[in-house]
Design a protein around this motif. Structure first.
Motif, short mmCIF file in Angstrom:
data_model
loop_
_atom_site.label_atom_id
_atom_site.label_comp_id
_atom_site.label_asym_id
_atom_site.label_seq_id
_atom_site.Cartn_x
_atom_site.Cartn_y
_atom_site.Cartn_z
N ALA A 185 0.80 -1.23 0.12
CA ALA A 185 -0.27 0.05 -0.09
C ALA A 185 0.83 1.18 0.07
O ALA A 185 0.61 2.10 -0.65
N ILE A 186 2.10 1.23 0.78
CA ILE A 186 2.90 2.32 0.82
C ILE A 186 3.53 2.56 -0.34
O ILE A 186 3.47 3.87 -1.10
N TYR A 187 3.99 1.59 -0.94
CA TYR A 187 4.89 1.74 -2.25
C TYR A 187 3.72 2.23 -3.47
O TYR A 187 4.06 3.12 -4.17
N GLY A 188 2.54 1.62 -3.39
CA GLY A 188 1.69 2.10 -4.46
C GLY A 188 1.25 3.59 -4.21
O GLY A 188 1.19 4.34 -5.22
N LEU A 189 1.14 3.85 -2.97
CA LEU A 189 0.79 5.36 -2.59
C LEU A 189 1.95 6.39 -3.19
O LEU A 189 1.90 7.54 -3.98
N ALA A 235 7.23 7.74 -17.57
CA ALA A 235 6.55 7.67 -16.21
C ALA A 235 5.83 6.30 -15.80
O ALA A 235 5.74 5.84 -14.92
N ASP A 236 4.99 5.96 -17.06
CA ASP A 236 4.38 4.85 -16.84
C ASP A 236 5.05 3.46 -16.46
O ASP A 236 4.81 2.63 -15.64
N GLY A 237 6.18 3.40 -17.24
CA GLY A 237 7.20 2.42 -17.14
C GLY A 237 7.99 2.45 -15.44
O GLY A 237 7.97 1.44 -14.86
N MET A 238 8.08 3.74 -15.12
CA MET A 238 8.74 3.64 -13.72
C MET A 238 7.60 3.38 -12.78
O MET A 238 8.10 3.20 -11.54
N ASN A 239 6.35 3.53 -13.24
CA ASN A 239 5.37 3.31 -12.15
C ASN A 239 4.89 2.02 -11.93
O ASN A 239 3.95 1.54 -11.18
N GLN A 240 5.62 1.06 -12.80
CA GLN A 240 5.12 -0.53 -12.68
C GLN A 240 6.24 -0.94 -11.46
O GLN A 240 7.49 -0.56 -11.60
N PRO A 241 5.80 -1.96 -10.65
CA PRO A 241 6.82 -2.67 -9.79
C PRO A 241 8.12 -3.29 -10.56
O PRO A 241 7.59 -3.91 -11.44
N THR A 244 15.93 4.41 -10.48
CA THR A 244 15.37 3.29 -9.89
C THR A 244 13.91 3.42 -9.14
O THR A 244 13.57 2.82 -8.07
N LEU A 245 13.05 4.37 -9.73
CA LEU A 245 11.77 4.60 -9.29
C LEU A 245 10.83 3.46 -9.13
O LEU A 245 9.91 3.49 -8.26
N ARG A 246 11.03 2.54 -9.97
CA ARG A 246 10.15 1.08 -9.77
C ARG A 246 10.16 0.69 -8.54
O ARG A 246 9.37 0.15 -8.02
N ARG A 247 11.52 0.48 -7.77
CA ARG A 247 11.68 0.22 -6.54
C ARG A 247 11.89 0.92 -5.50
O ARG A 247 11.62 0.57 -4.44
N ASN A 248 12.22 2.16 -5.94
CA ASN A 248 12.33 3.32 -4.80
C ASN A 248 11.63 4.48 -5.20
O ASN A 248 11.95 5.54 -5.36
N THR A 273 14.41 -2.68 -17.39
CA THR A 273 15.40 -2.65 -16.44
C THR A 273 15.03 -1.34 -15.67
O THR A 273 14.27 -0.54 -16.15
N ASP A 274 16.00 -1.05 -14.69
CA ASP A 274 16.13 0.12 -13.92
C ASP A 274 16.46 1.28 -15.21
O ASP A 274 17.12 0.72 -16.23
N GLY A 275 16.47 2.54 -14.83
CA GLY A 275 16.94 3.35 -15.72
C GLY A 275 18.56 3.76 -15.64
O GLY A 275 19.00 4.20 -14.40
N PHE A 276 19.27 3.05 -16.48
CA PHE A 276 20.83 3.21 -16.51
C PHE A 276 21.39 4.02 -17.46
O PHE A 276 20.95 3.92 -18.73
N PHE A 277 22.50 4.60 -17.15
CA PHE A 277 23.33 5.15 -18.28
C PHE A 277 24.78 4.85 -18.07
O PHE A 277 25.29 4.62 -16.57
N ALA A 278 25.75 4.61 -18.81
CA ALA A 278 27.14 4.17 -18.83
C ALA A 278 27.72 4.70 -20.14
O ALA A 278 27.33 4.86 -21.27
N ALA A 279 28.94 4.94 -19.90
CA ALA A 279 29.87 5.50 -20.99
C ALA A 279 31.28 4.93 -20.49
O ALA A 279 31.68 4.67 -19.66
N VAL A 280 31.97 4.56 -21.55
CA VAL A 280 33.39 3.75 -21.59
C VAL A 280 34.35 4.71 -22.26
O VAL A 280 34.02 5.20 -23.26
N MET A 281 35.37 4.95 -21.54
CA MET A 281 36.34 5.83 -22.13
C MET A 281 37.90 5.07 -21.91
O MET A 281 37.83 4.22 -21.32
#
Length: 418
Positions: A50-54, A141-147, A309-313, A406-414
């Protein structure tokens, strides 16, 4: 079976504390459950859901809560509980409350104003709309709002993905191979794993597919010297150590003793002996300087806003502000610049965040490359091809929940010039 009316009171009490946003929601919930030992597993599960849904739907639910009679905090609590378990499962409702919940459940949420539908704070919604447009922002936002699903990484030192999937099926726990990470399994539903022999033996670790990919693109090889610069509790460290086949030296740096302490039992389970946890005071610690110019590969999984990480946090979106993101930017460039000194000629530097904001991602890389002419960007499509990962990217790794699950991730290789 109806839940006891006391559940409403417990949920409201912990919700009040969480909505002050003085700390992470999961920590507040854990402490509340420790203090209320008489709550059973089912009740704790319902309250948490309930808390996470709220938190996911706070903008919309706050609007609904203003439409009824009585205390808004109770109405907000009822919306979260009804969303989690259904109106019929709640005990202790008045007739008026039942009718009001029924009415709100029939509202077509797709017809709400875009900002409310997104359930994002105004500053973040405006920023994303300016960059991507309204339709793309609502899809994100819809993607972030799914567990988030439960992803596992198979420890290749102890098992194969196929063998683990077979053993889980016998448990019976259903799972499927992750589409991109070569050692990932996505579990259907969310069973408890702690008591499974597979978990106790170190054959599996819980790790989001995006995080697994970040470890993979480091490209660590047998016998190399590697540094995980912001190791935390060590999920990526363990993945890199296994890719090195337990050879070479892998340093796990972190400024938190507590986080490194969590790595030690995981290391013991994993069977890795090439990992060396190192507590540092800050990014310019003398322990860092001693390794200058000696390291083949350095991973900087930088501290960031966590907005990927909004799906889990989901509380993160309500706790971050433009000012806190700006503060992060100074820290990110400082850490990246310090970590870069470790990289030897021909070595690689990997920068990653679990953020979706340009100023924590591309802007940091642009700033770093402008100040460090001995480093060049290695296009991500080349890095992924080296790792035989079939994922369409250009210069950077950009993972998004609504596209890649997946979670939202960014990466760069140098790479440092030879």
């Amino acid at each position: 079976m109806r839940l006891p009316p006391a559940i409403i009171g417990h949920t409201e009490e912990v919700l009040r504390e969480i909505l002050r946003f003085t700390g992470p929601a999961d920590g507040t919930l854990s402490r509340y459950f420790r203090e209320h030992t008489r709550l059973g597993a089912r009740e704790r599960g319902v309250i948490a859901e309930a808390i996470y849904g709220l938190l996911r739907n706070k903008a919309m639910f706050s609007n609904f809560a203003e439409s009824g009679n009585g205390a808004p905090m109770r109405r907000l609590t009822l919306l979260g509980l009804a969303d989690a378990v259904g109106i019929d499962s709640l005990g202790g409702l008045s007739e008026e409350e039942t009718a009001w919940l029924q009415r709100t459940s029939e509202i077509d949420r797709t017809l709400m104003p875009p900002l409310m539908r997104s359930n994002l704070p105004v500053w973040l919604f405006d920023k994303l709309v300016a960059r991507d447009g309204e339709a793309a922002t609502l899809a994100l936002a819809d993607g972030m709002n799914q567990p988030a699903p439960l992803d596992l990484r198979v420890n290749s030192l102890k098992a194969t993905r196929e063998a683990v999937a077979t053993e889980l099926a016998a448990a019976p726990i259903l799972c499927e191979a992750t589409p991109y990470a070569p050692l990932g399994l996505r579990v259907i539903k969310k069973p408890s794993l702690q008591n499974l022999p597979l978990f106790k033996s170190g054959a599996i670790e819980v790790q989001d597919e995006g995080s697994q990919l970040l470890a993979q693109i480091v490209g660590a090889k047998r016998g190399e010297m590697v540094v995980d610069f912001c190791a935390g509790a060590g999920g990526k460290t363990l993945a890199i150590g296994a890719l090195m086949r337990n050879t070479g030296r892998l340093y796990a740096f972190d400024i938190s003793d507590k986080r490194l302490a969590k790595l030690k039992p995981r290391m013991a389970r994993s069977g890795l002996s090439n990992v060396h946890p190192v507590l540092i005071a800050h990014e310019n610690d003398a322990k860092v300087k001693r390794l200058a110019g000696k390291i083949d590969r350095v991973l900087v999984d930088a501290p960031c806003s966590g907005l990927g990480t909004l799906r889990r946090n989901p509380d993160v979106k309500w706790r971050q502000t433009p000012a806190s993101v700006l503060e992060m930017n100074a820290k990110q460039i400082s850490i990246l610049s310090s970590a870069a000194r470790l990289v030897k000629a021909g070595g690689r530097l990997v920068y990653g965040t679990c953020s979706i904001l340009d100023e924590e991602n591309e802007a940091i890389i642009a700033q770093f490359l402008a100040a460090n002419e001995d480093f060049t960007l290695v296009p991500m499509k080349e890095v992924l091809a080296e790792q035989k990962i079939e994922l369409a990217m250009q210069d950077y790794l950009k993972l998004l929940p609504q596209i890649h699950h997946t979670d939202g991730f960014f990466a760069a290789v140098m790479e440092r010039k030879k």
